[in-house]
Design a protein around this motif. Structure first.
Motif, PDB file in Angstrom:
ATOM      1  N   MET A 156       0.842  -1.201   0.000  1.00  0.00           N
ATOM      2  CA  MET A 156       0.000   0.000   0.000  1.00  0.00           C
ATOM      3  C   MET A 156       0.879   1.254   0.000  1.00  0.00           C
ATOM      4  SD  MET A 156      -2.694   1.271   2.925  1.00  0.00           S
ATOM      5  CE  MET A 156      -3.635  -0.246   2.777  1.00  0.00           C
ATOM      6  N   PRO A 157       0.669   2.207  -0.928  1.00  0.00           N
ATOM      7  CA  PRO A 157       1.460   3.445  -0.936  1.00  0.00           C
ATOM      8  C   PRO A 157       1.303   4.210   0.373  1.00  0.00           C
ATOM      9  CG  PRO A 157       0.229   3.201  -2.986  1.00  0.00           C
ATOM     10  CD  PRO A 157      -0.275   2.142  -2.055  1.00  0.00           C
ATOM     11  N   THR A 158       2.433   4.587   0.949  1.00  0.00           N
ATOM     12  CA  THR A 158       2.433   5.290   2.226  1.00  0.00           C
ATOM     13  C   THR A 158       3.231   6.578   2.099  1.00  0.00           C
ATOM     14  OG1 THR A 158       2.268   3.216   3.448  1.00  0.00           O
ATOM     15  CG2 THR A 158       3.014   5.144   4.672  1.00  0.00           C
ATOM     16  N   ALA A 159       2.571   7.708   2.302  1.00  0.00           N
ATOM     17  CA  ALA A 159       3.223   9.014   2.206  1.00  0.00           C
ATOM     18  C   ALA A 159       3.493   9.545   3.605  1.00  0.00           C
ATOM     19  CB  ALA A 159       2.335   9.986   1.431  1.00  0.00           C
ATOM     20  N   GLY A 160       4.691  10.095   3.797  1.00  0.00           N
ATOM     21  CA  GLY A 160       5.079  10.629   5.092  1.00  0.00           C
ATOM     22  C   GLY A 160       5.214  12.137   5.058  1.00  0.00           C
ATOM     23  N   ARG A 180      14.295  10.959  10.582  1.00  0.00           N
ATOM     24  CA  ARG A 180      14.643   9.703  11.257  1.00  0.00           C
ATOM     25  C   ARG A 180      13.419   9.087  11.915  1.00  0.00           C
ATOM     26  NH1 ARG A 180      19.667  12.375  12.022  1.00  0.00           N
ATOM     27  NH2 ARG A 180      18.925  13.481  13.887  1.00  0.00           N
ATOM     28  N   GLU A 181      12.619   9.909  12.542  1.00  0.00           N
ATOM     29  CA  GLU A 181      11.408   9.409  13.193  1.00  0.00           C
ATOM     30  C   GLU A 181      10.399   8.918  12.155  1.00  0.00           C
ATOM     31  OE1 GLU A 181       7.849  10.954  16.198  1.00  0.00           O
ATOM     32  OE2 GLU A 181       9.606  12.226  15.826  1.00  0.00           O
ATOM     33  N   LEU A 182      10.280   9.656  11.061  1.00  0.00           N
ATOM     34  CA  LEU A 182       9.280   9.311  10.047  1.00  0.00           C
ATOM     35  C   LEU A 182       9.640   8.046   9.290  1.00  0.00           C
ATOM     36  CD1 LEU A 182       6.660  10.223   8.696  1.00  0.00           C
ATOM     37  CD2 LEU A 182       8.024  11.640   7.149  1.00  0.00           C
ATOM     38  N   THR A 183      10.891   7.912   8.885  1.00  0.00           N
ATOM     39  CA  THR A 183      11.279   6.734   8.116  1.00  0.00           C
ATOM     40  C   THR A 183      11.199   5.461   8.957  1.00  0.00           C
ATOM     41  OG1 THR A 183      13.618   7.237   8.581  1.00  0.00           O
ATOM     42  CG2 THR A 183      12.717   7.992   6.476  1.00  0.00           C
ATOM     43  N   ALA A 184      11.310   5.605  10.272  1.00  0.00           N
ATOM     44  CA  ALA A 184      11.159   4.436  11.137  1.00  0.00           C
ATOM     45  C   ALA A 184       9.738   3.888  11.100  1.00  0.00           C
ATOM     46  CB  ALA A 184      11.537   4.800  12.578  1.00  0.00           C
ATOM     47  N   LEU A 185       8.803   4.712  10.656  1.00  0.00           N
ATOM     48  CA  LEU A 185       7.408   4.283  10.551  1.00  0.00           C
ATOM     49  C   LEU A 185       7.139   3.529   9.254  1.00  0.00           C
ATOM     50  CD1 LEU A 185       5.641   7.552  11.803  1.00  0.00           C
ATOM     51  CD2 LEU A 185       6.152   5.491  13.126  1.00  0.00           C
ATOM     52  N   GLY A 186       8.066   3.637   8.305  1.00  0.00           N
ATOM     53  CA  GLY A 186       7.913   2.969   7.023  1.00  0.00           C
ATOM     54  C   GLY A 186       7.088   3.788   6.052  1.00  0.00           C
ATOM     55  N   VAL A 187       7.756   4.583   5.203  1.00  0.00           N
ATOM     56  CA  VAL A 187       7.063   5.434   4.239  1.00  0.00           C
ATOM     57  C   VAL A 187       7.715   5.292   2.870  1.00  0.00           C
ATOM     58  CG1 VAL A 187       6.278   7.114   5.958  1.00  0.00           C
ATOM     59  CG2 VAL A 187       8.501   7.435   4.851  1.00  0.00           C
ATOM     60  N   ASP A 188       6.948   5.612   1.833  1.00  0.00           N
ATOM     61  CA  ASP A 188       7.439   5.556   0.454  1.00  0.00           C
ATOM     62  C   ASP A 188       7.812   6.928  -0.090  1.00  0.00           C
ATOM     63  OD1 ASP A 188       6.910   2.707   0.144  1.00  0.00           O
ATOM     64  OD2 ASP A 188       4.788   3.274   0.167  1.00  0.00           O
ATOM     65  N   ILE A 248      14.725   7.953  -0.273  1.00  0.00           N
ATOM     66  CA  ILE A 248      13.281   7.942  -0.510  1.00  0.00           C
ATOM     67  C   ILE A 248      12.889   9.242  -1.218  1.00  0.00           C
ATOM     68  CG2 ILE A 248      11.014   8.039   0.640  1.00  0.00           C
ATOM     69  CD1 ILE A 248      12.197   6.291   2.838  1.00  0.00           C
ATOM     70  N   PRO A 249      11.982   9.207  -2.199  1.00  0.00           N
ATOM     71  CA  PRO A 249      11.553  10.437  -2.876  1.00  0.00           C
ATOM     72  C   PRO A 249      11.065  11.482  -1.879  1.00  0.00           C
ATOM     73  CG  PRO A 249      10.712   8.525  -4.041  1.00  0.00           C
ATOM     74  CD  PRO A 249      11.325   8.003  -2.777  1.00  0.00           C
ATOM     75  N   ALA A 250      11.482  12.734  -2.084  1.00  0.00           N
ATOM     76  CA  ALA A 250      11.164  13.788  -1.129  1.00  0.00           C
ATOM     77  C   ALA A 250      10.801  15.076  -1.855  1.00  0.00           C
ATOM     78  CB  ALA A 250      12.348  14.038  -0.191  1.00  0.00           C
ATOM     79  N   SER A 251      10.070  15.919  -1.162  1.00  0.00           N
ATOM     80  CA  SER A 251       9.664  17.209  -1.707  1.00  0.00           C
ATOM     81  C   SER A 251       9.261  18.105  -0.542  1.00  0.00           C
ATOM     82  CB  SER A 251       8.512  17.034  -2.708  1.00  0.00           C
ATOM     83  OG  SER A 251       8.222  18.253  -3.375  1.00  0.00           O
ATOM     84  N   LEU A 288       4.516  10.991  -5.199  1.00  0.00           N
ATOM     85  CA  LEU A 288       5.865  10.446  -5.065  1.00  0.00           C
ATOM     86  C   LEU A 288       5.851   9.008  -4.568  1.00  0.00           C
ATOM     87  CD1 LEU A 288       7.728  13.523  -3.538  1.00  0.00           C
ATOM     88  CD2 LEU A 288       7.854  12.682  -5.890  1.00  0.00           C
ATOM     89  N   ALA A 289       4.801   8.633  -3.857  1.00  0.00           N
ATOM     90  CA  ALA A 289       4.669   7.255  -3.374  1.00  0.00           C
ATOM     91  C   ALA A 289       4.088   6.325  -4.433  1.00  0.00           C
ATOM     92  CB  ALA A 289       3.791   7.229  -2.120  1.00  0.00           C
ATOM     93  N   GLY A 290       3.684   6.893  -5.576  1.00  0.00           N
ATOM     94  CA  GLY A 290       3.168   6.078  -6.675  1.00  0.00           C
ATOM     95  C   GLY A 290       1.665   5.954  -6.743  1.00  0.00           C
ATOM     96  N   ALA A 291       0.946   6.703  -5.895  1.00  0.00           N
ATOM     97  CA  ALA A 291      -0.519   6.675  -5.923  1.00  0.00           C
ATOM     98  C   ALA A 291      -0.994   7.845  -6.775  1.00  0.00           C
ATOM     99  CB  ALA A 291      -1.092   6.772  -4.513  1.00  0.00           C
ATOM    100  N   THR A 292      -1.218   7.603  -8.047  1.00  0.00           N
ATOM    101  CA  THR A 292      -1.453   8.695  -8.999  1.00  0.00           C
ATOM    102  C   THR A 292      -2.854   8.721  -9.590  1.00  0.00           C
ATOM    103  OG1 THR A 292      -0.561   7.332 -10.787  1.00  0.00           O
ATOM    104  CG2 THR A 292       0.990   8.773  -9.638  1.00  0.00           C
ATOM    105  N   GLY A 293      -3.746   7.863  -9.139  1.00  0.00           N
ATOM    106  CA  GLY A 293      -5.090   7.812  -9.693  1.00  0.00           C
ATOM    107  C   GLY A 293      -5.946   8.983  -9.252  1.00  0.00           C
ATOM    108  N   PRO A 294      -6.960   9.353 -10.049  1.00  0.00           N
ATOM    109  CA  PRO A 294      -7.857  10.456  -9.681  1.00  0.00           C
ATOM    110  C   PRO A 294      -8.742  10.098  -8.500  1.00  0.00           C
ATOM    111  CG  PRO A 294      -8.650   9.344 -11.659  1.00  0.00           C
ATOM    112  CD  PRO A 294      -7.302   8.761 -11.358  1.00  0.00           C
ATOM    113  N   ARG A 295      -9.114  11.116  -7.726  1.00  0.00           N
ATOM    114  CA  ARG A 295      -9.950  10.919  -6.546  1.00  0.00           C
ATOM    115  C   ARG A 295     -10.956  12.072  -6.447  1.00  0.00           C
ATOM    116  NH1 ARG A 295      -7.649   7.150  -2.912  1.00  0.00           N
ATOM    117  NH2 ARG A 295      -5.633   6.401  -3.670  1.00  0.00           N
ATOM    118  N   GLU A 296     -12.134  11.759  -5.966  1.00  0.00           N
ATOM    119  CA  GLU A 296     -13.203  12.744  -5.836  1.00  0.00           C
ATOM    120  C   GLU A 296     -13.234  13.340  -4.434  1.00  0.00           C
ATOM    121  OE1 GLU A 296     -15.158  13.876  -8.243  1.00  0.00           O
ATOM    122  OE2 GLU A 296     -14.167  12.588  -9.714  1.00  0.00           O
ATOM    123  N   GLY A 297     -13.841  14.528  -4.339  1.00  0.00           N
ATOM    124  CA  GLY A 297     -14.096  15.146  -3.052  1.00  0.00           C
ATOM    125  C   GLY A 297     -12.973  15.978  -2.490  1.00  0.00           C
TER     126      GLY A 297
END
Length: 248
Positions: free
Chosen positions: A1-5, A61-69, A101-104, A222-231
């Motif tokens: 599952m794509p996970t954004a941090g 360091r704290e965020l990557t320990a949680l596991g993010v993409d 990890i991809p960052a912005s 950046l996590a690879g979740a690029t599909g359109p979403r409503e709302g």
């Protein structure tokens, strides 16, 4: 599952992110950690400290320990205040601290969102004092984006911005619109916007991009979740693309 941090400075509108999670659904995950804010002030020297490499590295360091993409520094003023090249170096430091990890950051997320939508003329409804808002105008100008109107509301602290209710936000953003603008930008992650994105666009009759909205969009992109979403406004309805990155 794509996970954004997300690296989020202090405490003001961090509850927008659980709300985005609810609206997005269970196929993606958002994770957030708070970074150190030694002084809550929309003042250049304080913002340079908020976005300093030591502060961000601790958060990474704290965020990557949680596991993010992906990792997004979810602070507009704490990124554009460094200027274009300084903000690129800031993102590069986050990426390095995150082990590649991809960052912005939110500032680049605004640029990437505008490029994705093909928009080049904007109005800015900023909560900041005018000297800080002017730096965002300059940042966008470096990216070739024309600001046809901008104004700063003059709010000094993120904590105060976080207390603005939906009606205040609607009035404030509507007042910042301009007939020549293709979109209205609202650059402060301390401002709540998750529940009113479609309402904002209905009220103004144009695209509205808010700081937390573009940050979440950028993180998922950046996590690879690029599909359109409503709302979640025009930006999310349009999906995303990996090839629009401005910070590389």
């Amino acid at each position: 599952m794509p996970t954004a941090g997300f690296l989020y400075p202090g405490y003001s509108a961090e509850d927008d992110y659980p709300e985005f999670q609810k609206l997005l659904g269970p196929d993606v995950t958002l994770r957030l950690v708070h970074t150190l804010m030694r002084e809550d002030a929309h003042r250049v020297d304080a913002l340079l400290d908020v976005g300093g490499p030591d502060v961000l590295a601790d958060g990474v360091r704290e965020l990557t320990a949680l596991g993010v993409d992906s990792v997004v520094w979810a602070c507009t003023s704490g990124s554009f205040v460094f200027g274009w090249e300084g903000a690129r170096e800031q993102v590069a430091g986050v990426r390095e601290a995150a082990g590649g990890i991809p960052a912005s950051s939110t500032s680049f997320a605004f640029v990437n969102a505008l490029r994705h939508l093909g928009l080049t003329k904007v109005a800015i409804a900023a909560t900041y004092p005018e000297d800080v808002a002017a730096r965002f105008v300059g940042f966008l100008g470096f990216a070739g984006i024309e600001v046809v109107r901008w104004a700063g509301r003059g709010i000094v602290t993120a904590a105060e911005v976080g207390t603005l209710g939906s009606d205040d936000v609607l009035e404030f953003v509507a007042a910042g619109n301009h007939p020549d603008a293709e979109a209205v930008l609202v650059p402060d992650t301390a401002l709540h916007s998750s529940g009113i994105l479609d309402t904002l666009e209905d009220r103004l009759g144009t695209t509205v991009l808010t700081a937390n909205q573009v940050s979440v969009w950028e993180g998922l992109r950046l996590a690879g979740a690029t599909g359109p979403r409503e709302g979640l406004g025009t930006l999310f309805r349009s999906g995303a693309a990996m090839a629009v990155a401005a910070e590389g």
